[in-house]
Design a protein around this motif. Structure first.
Motif, PDB file in Angstrom:
ATOM      1  N   VAL A 132      70.835  61.186  49.754  1.00 25.08           N
ATOM      2  CA  VAL A 132      71.035  61.943  48.462  1.00 25.08           C
ATOM      3  C   VAL A 132      69.648  62.507  47.810  1.00 25.08           C
ATOM      4  O   VAL A 132      69.768  63.578  47.640  1.00 25.08           O
ATOM      5  N   ASN A 133      68.716  61.573  47.789  1.00 25.22           N
ATOM      6  CA  ASN A 133      67.612  62.106  47.222  1.00 25.22           C
ATOM      7  C   ASN A 133      66.730  63.323  47.945  1.00 25.22           C
ATOM      8  O   ASN A 133      66.233  64.198  47.326  1.00 25.22           O
ATOM      9  N   ILE A 200      77.056  60.940  42.570  1.00 24.25           N
ATOM     10  CA  ILE A 200      76.920  59.523  41.994  1.00 24.25           C
ATOM     11  C   ILE A 200      77.837  58.970  42.416  1.00 24.25           C
ATOM     12  O   ILE A 200      77.768  57.644  42.794  1.00 24.25           O
ATOM     13  N   ALA A 201      79.270  59.423  42.553  1.00 27.10           N
ATOM     14  CA  ALA A 201      80.266  58.593  43.234  1.00 27.10           C
ATOM     15  C   ALA A 201      79.892  57.985  44.528  1.00 27.10           C
ATOM     16  O   ALA A 201      80.206  56.819  44.791  1.00 27.10           O
ATOM     17  N   LEU A 263      79.116  52.960  28.113  1.00 31.51           N
ATOM     18  CA  LEU A 263      79.260  54.348  28.295  1.00 31.51           C
ATOM     19  C   LEU A 263      77.828  54.744  28.463  1.00 31.51           C
ATOM     20  O   LEU A 263      76.923  54.728  27.913  1.00 31.51           O
ATOM     21  N   GLY A 264      77.778  55.339  29.923  1.00 25.36           N
ATOM     22  CA  GLY A 264      76.453  55.697  30.208  1.00 25.36           C
ATOM     23  C   GLY A 264      76.511  57.206  30.536  1.00 25.36           C
ATOM     24  O   GLY A 264      77.539  57.877  30.887  1.00 25.36           O
ATOM     25  N   VAL A 265      75.313  57.863  30.572  1.00 25.00           N
ATOM     26  CA  VAL A 265      75.282  59.335  30.978  1.00 25.00           C
ATOM     27  C   VAL A 265      74.035  59.532  32.284  1.00 25.00           C
ATOM     28  O   VAL A 265      73.160  58.831  32.261  1.00 25.00           O
ATOM     29  N   CYS A 266      74.457  60.377  33.096  1.00 24.19           N
ATOM     30  CA  CYS A 266      73.474  60.694  34.098  1.00 24.19           C
ATOM     31  C   CYS A 266      73.375  61.883  34.627  1.00 24.19           C
ATOM     32  O   CYS A 266      74.404  62.541  34.196  1.00 24.19           O
ATOM     33  N   GLY A 267      72.560  62.237  35.385  1.00 25.51           N
ATOM     34  CA  GLY A 267      72.416  63.817  35.974  1.00 25.51           C
ATOM     35  C   GLY A 267      71.319  64.510  35.140  1.00 25.51           C
ATOM     36  O   GLY A 267      70.413  63.843  34.309  1.00 25.51           O
ATOM     37  N   GLU A 268      71.025  65.737  35.315  1.00 27.20           N
ATOM     38  CA  GLU A 268      69.996  66.536  34.595  1.00 27.20           C
ATOM     39  C   GLU A 268      70.031  66.045  33.072  1.00 27.20           C
ATOM     40  O   GLU A 268      68.866  66.306  32.436  1.00 27.20           O
ATOM     41  N   VAL A 269      71.308  66.068  32.559  1.00 29.02           N
ATOM     42  CA  VAL A 269      71.599  65.832  31.239  1.00 29.02           C
ATOM     43  C   VAL A 269      70.926  64.903  30.658  1.00 29.02           C
ATOM     44  O   VAL A 269      70.378  64.686  29.609  1.00 29.02           O
ATOM     45  N   ALA A 270      70.774  63.708  31.511  1.00 32.27           N
ATOM     46  CA  ALA A 270      70.171  62.580  31.157  1.00 32.27           C
ATOM     47  C   ALA A 270      68.716  62.815  30.789  1.00 32.27           C
ATOM     48  O   ALA A 270      67.967  62.209  29.896  1.00 32.27           O
ATOM     49  N   ARG A 271      68.134  63.593  31.511  1.00 35.59           N
ATOM     50  CA  ARG A 271      66.743  63.997  31.455  1.00 35.59           C
ATOM     51  C   ARG A 271      66.365  64.586  30.105  1.00 35.59           C
ATOM     52  O   ARG A 271      65.369  64.477  29.590  1.00 35.59           O
ATOM     53  N   LEU A 272      67.203  65.686  29.947  1.00 39.04           N
ATOM     54  CA  LEU A 272      67.057  66.884  29.092  1.00 39.04           C
ATOM     55  C   LEU A 272      67.429  66.014  27.771  1.00 39.04           C
ATOM     56  O   LEU A 272      66.720  66.631  26.508  1.00 39.04           O
ATOM     57  N   ARG A 273      68.255  65.275  27.495  1.00 41.48           N
ATOM     58  CA  ARG A 273      68.874  64.732  26.292  1.00 41.48           C
ATOM     59  C   ARG A 273      68.241  63.153  26.081  1.00 41.48           C
ATOM     60  O   ARG A 273      68.680  62.364  25.071  1.00 41.48           O
ATOM     61  N   ASP A 288      67.782  60.729  38.566  1.00 39.63           N
ATOM     62  CA  ASP A 288      67.467  60.144  39.775  1.00 39.63           C
ATOM     63  C   ASP A 288      68.722  59.560  40.303  1.00 39.63           C
ATOM     64  O   ASP A 288      68.873  58.284  39.593  1.00 39.63           O
ATOM     65  N   ILE A 289      69.618  59.936  41.056  1.00 38.57           N
ATOM     66  CA  ILE A 289      70.820  59.141  41.399  1.00 38.57           C
ATOM     67  C   ILE A 289      70.659  57.669  41.717  1.00 38.57           C
ATOM     68  O   ILE A 289      71.444  56.774  41.434  1.00 38.57           O
ATOM     69  N   PRO A 290      69.754  57.568  42.805  1.00 36.30           N
ATOM     70  CA  PRO A 290      69.772  56.125  43.341  1.00 36.30           C
ATOM     71  C   PRO A 290      69.351  55.219  42.259  1.00 36.30           C
ATOM     72  O   PRO A 290      69.797  54.079  42.217  1.00 36.30           O
ATOM     73  N   GLN A 291      68.157  55.519  41.408  1.00 35.12           N
ATOM     74  CA  GLN A 291      67.719  54.831  40.429  1.00 35.12           C
ATOM     75  C   GLN A 291      68.787  54.695  39.182  1.00 35.12           C
ATOM     76  O   GLN A 291      68.905  53.395  38.691  1.00 35.12           O
TER      77      GLN A 291
END
Length: 306
Positions: A132-133, A200-201, A263-273, A288-291
Motif C-alpha cells: 500500500v505505502n 484502507i479496507a 468515529l475516526g477519519v483518515c486519508g488526506e483529509v486527516a492531514r489537512l484537517r 499514512d494508511i498502515p499507521q
C-alpha cells in the motif's frame, strides 16, 4: 550464494501456516519469495510440504526489516547476508519508481488483464503495508493530482470498479474467516470516489478486522442507526479531499457525540484537517494508511470496544 537449508535432524521445524502466524507474512508471499527470488529455501517433507527452521524465520524477519525500510524485494537478496549494521541503500529510483510508473501507465492505458496481474503480483510479493505505502498509495495520489488539471472520468471510474471488485472479493472471504471487530467504512461528501476507502479496507482486513463498506456517502445523521443495525464497533470516514469547513467544524463533531462507538477519519483529509479536529470528539488517524490502521486497536481498547 546458497541458502538451502541443511539443518540437523533434531532442529525444530515449522509448517508454512505456523510460520505465517509467527511472522505475519501470508503463505502466498512466502512461496513467492522462495520461487521468484530464492530468498528462503525451506526443507520439504517426502510429500513436498514446506518445513521452516528457526533460522528461516529469522531470515524472513530480516526480509521484512529491509522491505519496511523501503527496499524493493528485488534488491533484498543482495542485502540479507550483509552485516546487521549496514545502512539501507537509497531507494534506487529504483525499483519502486519504475514499479509506480509501470502501474500508472497500465491504469491509464486501461490494460485490464495487465492491471489484474500487477495487482495480484503486488499482493503476493509484499506485506500489505509495504504494498500500500510504496506502490498503490503513490499511484493513486499521482493520478488524483493529475485529474485535478486533466480530468479522466473513464480511467477513474474503471480503476474504482476494478478495485471495488478485487477488494470486495477479498473482504468477503476475510470477513468470514475472522471474528474481529466490525468497522463501518464510508467516504465523505466531497470525495469523488472510493479509492482511499478501498485501500484502507484492504489494510484493515489484513489486520483482522471485519469490514463493512458503503458504496455511497451515508448522511451523518444516519450513522447511529447504521451502527446499531450492523453491530459496528467503529465508524471510519475517509477522503482524499479537504471537505467543507462547516462539515468539519460543526457536523462531524456533532455526529461523533451522537455515536456510542468511536468515529475516526483518515486519508488526506486527516492531514489537512488535523488542526480543526484536534480538540473534537472525532479521532484523527492520519494519512499514512498502515499507521492509521495500527491506531485502531489501541483506540478500540481505550474506548472499551475491543
Amino acid at each position: 550464494m546458497s541458502n538451502k537449508a541443511t539443518h540437523s535432524p533434531d532442529t525444530p521445524l515449522y509448517p508454512i501456516r505456523e510460520v505465517s502466524r509467527l511472522t505475519g507474512v501470508n503463505s502466498v508471499t512466502l512461496r513467492a519469495w522462495e520461487r521468484r527470488y530464492g530468498l528462503i529455501r525451506p526443507q520439504r517433507t517426502p510429500k513436498g510440504h514446506r518445513l521452516y527452521a528457526q533460522d528461516d524465520i529469522s531470515r524472513i524477519e530480516r526480509i521484512l526489516q529491509w522491505l519496511n525500510r523501503g527496499v524493493p524485494v528485488s534488491q533484498v537478496v543482495d542485502l540479507l547476508d550483509q552485516p546487521e549494521t549496514i545502512e539501507a541503500p537509497m531507494p534506487d529510483a529504483g525499483d519502486w519508481e519504475s514499479q509506480v510508473n509501470q502501474l500508472q501507465g497500465v491504469i491509464e492505458a486501461l490494460d485490464m488483464p495487465r492491471l489484474e496481474a500487477l495487482y495480484h503480483q503486488s499482493l503476493a510479493l509484499y506485506p500489505m503495508s509495504v504494498m500500500v505505502n510504496e506502490l498503490w498509495h503513490p499511484v493513486i495520489k499521482r493520478l488524483e493530482a493529475k485529474w485535478v488539471d486533466e480530468p479522466d472520468e473513464l480511467v477513474r471510474r474503471t480503476l474504482e470498479t476494478f478495485l471495488r471488485s478485487q477488494v470486495g472479493i477479498r473482504l468477503h472471504y476475510a470477513n468470514q474467516a475472522t471474528r474481529g471487530p466490525l468497522i463501518l467504512l464510508n467516504t465523505m461528501p466531497d470525495d469523488p470516489g472510493p479509492m482511499w476507502m478501498l485501500l484502507i479496507a484492504l489494510m484493515a482486513s489484513e489486520q483482522g478486522y471485519r469490514i463493512q463498506i458503503l458504496d455511497h456517502t451515508l448522511a451523518l445523521e444516519a450513522l447511529p442507526q447504521a451502527v446499531s443495525r450492523l453491530h459496528c464497533s467503529m465508524v471510519l470516514l475517509c477522503s482524499g479531499q479537504r471537505e467543507q469547513d462547516d462539515y468539519y467544524r460543526e457536523a462531524l463533531p456533532i455526529a461523533a457525540e451522537a455515536l456510542n462507538v468511536p468515529l475516526g477519519v483518515c486519508g488526506e483529509v486527516a492531514r489537512l484537517r488535523d488542526h480543526d479536529l484536534r480538540r473534537s470528539p472525532v479521532h484523527v488517524l492520519g494519512d499514512d494508511i498502515p499507521q492509521a490502521v495500527a491506531r485502531l486497536r489501541p483506540l478500540l481498547r481505550e474506548t472499551g470496544v475491543f
